[in-house]
Design an enzyme around this catalytic site. Sequence first.
Site, PDB file in Angstrom:
ATOM      1  CE  LYS A   1      -5.527  -0.584   1.846  1.00  0.00           C
ATOM      2  NZ  LYS A   1      -4.416  -1.191   2.362  1.00  0.00           N
TER       3      LYS A   1
ATOM      4  CB  THR B   1      -1.038  -0.146   1.402  1.00  0.00           C
ATOM      5  OG1 THR B   1      -1.612  -1.195   1.301  1.00  0.00           O
ATOM      6  CG2 THR B   1      -1.709   1.098   1.567  1.00  0.00           C
TER       7      THR B   1
ATOM      8  CE  LYS C   1      -0.376   6.427   5.388  1.00  0.00           C
ATOM      9  NZ  LYS C   1       0.461   5.362   4.890  1.00  0.00           N
TER      10      LYS C   1
END
Lengths: 228, 228, 228, 228
Positions: free
Chosen positions: B108, B33, B176
Amino acid sequence: MLSDPAAAISVAFDKDGILEEMCNGKGYIDMSTVDAETSIKISEGVTSKGGRFLEAPVSGSKKPAEDGQLIILAAGEKGLYDEAIPIFDVLGKKSFFLGQVGNGAKMKLVVNMIMGSMMNGFSEGLELTEKSGLDPRTLLDVLDLGAMANPMFKMKGPSMLKSNYPPAFPLKHQQKDMRLALALGDENAVSMPVAAAANEAFKKARSMGLGDQDFSAVHETVKGPKHP
Amino acid sequence: MLSDPAAAISVAFDKDGILEEMCNGKGYIDMSTVDAETSIKISEGVTSKGGRFLEAPVSGSKKPAEDGQLIILAAGEKGLYDEAIPIFDVLGKKSFFLGQVGNGAKMKLVVNMIMGSMMNGFSEGLELTEKSGLDPRTLLDVLDLGAMANPMFKMKGPSMLKSNYPPAFPLKHQQKDMRLALALGDENAVSMPVAAAANEAFKKARSMGLGDQDFSAVHETVKGPKHP
Amino acid sequence: MLSDPAAAISVAFDKDGILEEMCNGKGYIDMSTVDAETSIKISEGVTSKGGRFLEAPVSGSKKPAEDGQLIILAAGEKGLYDEAIPIFDVLGKKSFFLGQVGNGAKMKLVVNMIMGSMMNGFSEGLELTEKSGLDPRTLLDVLDLGAMANPMFKMKGPSMLKSNYPPAFPLKHQQKDMRLALALGDENAVSMPVAAAANEAFKKARSMGLGDQDFSAVHETVKGPKHP
Amino acid sequence: MLSDPAAAISVAFDKDGILEEMCNGKGYIDMSTVDAETSIKISEGVTSKGGRFLEAPVSGSKKPAEDGQLIILAAGEKGLYDEAIPIFDVLGKKSFFLGQVGNGAKMKLVVNMIMGSMMNGFSEGLELTEKSGLDPRTLLDVLDLGAMANPMFKMKGPSMLKSNYPPAFPLKHQQKDMRLALALGDENAVSMPVAAAANEAFKKARSMGLGDQDFSAVHETVKGPKHP
């Protein structure tokens, strides 16, 4: 299961109303969705005549009602609740007894407040997907496979993408419930910044004339102009 | 499936890294990711050597990985994706091909942004229930029966009520991702007031030293002093 | 006093630029409004050649500049600042020395962040006055007599009521500064829910095509349909 | 100038109260800060006896009252207002006649709502300055020289930096006014996301036990742990 506080009050207190025949031992179950104050007022009327009272608002709209799959949030006289269980078992898939009168109304506000924050988070995500050049239908598929999969996203998502908001639960009622939930938070000094932001989005939608559409019409508030 | 952008870049570009042996026809699939920029940089490195590249971040944490139930968000070279399907079918319950490199990362971010808003709405509701004198465990039961029922509420709710936040997904990473999702909205002029409020709550949690706890620890930010 | 980071970098580093003639003892003062990173980069270029550097962004727009009434937010080499004071005294009504390079840029972001929150609070108040059937011009008079009286409300209020937003400071630049201020908060784990809500309103304004108007055009985001 | 709605109602309606001696031609001016409903109720009592009524809440706290520098927000019977001007000229530096009863109360809510958003924006800026390694006292100086200079920042800033909040205007009253202003927005479908975020910050402060401190104590809600 009456439409609003005024109707509930009228059926209880007006001429030929419930209270005229209320007496020792009789029970009255009001399944309307009203605020805690209304519920308490009716309860006081009933008990002053010697009767027993139960509020029993439900969670779930048209389809679950037809299928006997409602969730019943009862509060008030425990004995009356116990007697009513066989009836509740027909109407709903599950009933809860929540204590003193008013608690049913409060629990329903909390549930609808969470619903409003979820709907806004979802709506913002759909718009971000579209404006970022991704296919929002894929987002629906991805969400439906993961830890956040829930019937509401599955049911409302496809029509939201078509800007189609047939009113299952009108936006103005959803906004009213969020306002009442925030007021409950105010009373108890609970700060809820995400619910407050969601409430302002519903108010924005009302100012855009969307109050009678489904509450998913809050989606319109996050939309900017379309990509060319 | 590497830990972060720095690791992904290192494995690709450093001495004895992927690029040294990359050549015509070879394919490289990075399931880490990372942000879109990192992914694009690796993609350019691979294709400049004649290779083919696919980013394939996953949705789902430890348990789904062990059970082969991940959701795979692939983007890049379509031919390589087609070849990889048999492998993805083992690792995940479903894979998506999302187009150009960077789209997997973006999808995502959107998913995690919605997750963050939901978690905050849920957390505020739990606190409101408790401060209003209702049993928050009943709220969990009510939610789990209705239109908002979802695995995340079911899984995280009970430990949140115990102020127990073992890190399945650390709060600082969730914050984040919300920051990056809001930045994506900034680029595309998408206003997202609910996600922004949720992000500030996660930042508040970080300032309280909860960054390494599970992201559900944002629950601590809505708590005031306990009822006596 | 250059237009943006790209211009500031170019004037310093490109052919025939500042650095070519930079040497021991020379000083370079850049009064552009740039981010801390750009400022630090130029500073490193200058000092690597033996030179001295001062960043000195200003607060105040066209009129204060013409009148020599700017506020100068200097940071970098203290000796150079001391030498520059006679010049700063001509350009501005006051100068500050804020320490290491980057601090001038940061102070300016904080100031503009507060300005953005104030502008939104003001704008919401104007709209609430109007929709509540009060005269918003009276609100301007009341505000101007009390503890919140400030030049910005006085100057911008009357044109905002006419939906008139001639760009003294373009909204897209204001929104960029709020984004950078929120990013500075992110770095330092400072949660700022009001600034975040204000930032989303500016983003909404951008999505409505108001980026090149004055930042007071955020007023358009709170407007619903007019009373009949 | 009574303390709250209950006191205002009592002085008007209770035994030996205003209404007992009210008659044709007499006038009653209530300078308390109450909600529009209370004001209207007293007005109806007065006019039903043939009297004339004026609400006249003031903006300004202890010091302006002592100095005869209040701002008077009058509404109700215009003739009575005209007669009262000589008195208002002693008490205040300026009086406004705002039309029908209730408008004085509403104007005051709007003013206090803007005040609450400004205070939060200011408070976030002070904290961001400090956590970014800048001197917040310099921020006060910079603000005081620019377009946002206002007496409130000048007066409250230095004590806020010392976490010192002697109650000139208690936080719980400020939060109540923001709640009422948001309710006024709700009635009129005005979405006010920045005021809503500010209101939640004041509620957070209440949950921290700061309700009886000055409203500038909302500063405590943005503070994380101190830098070492």
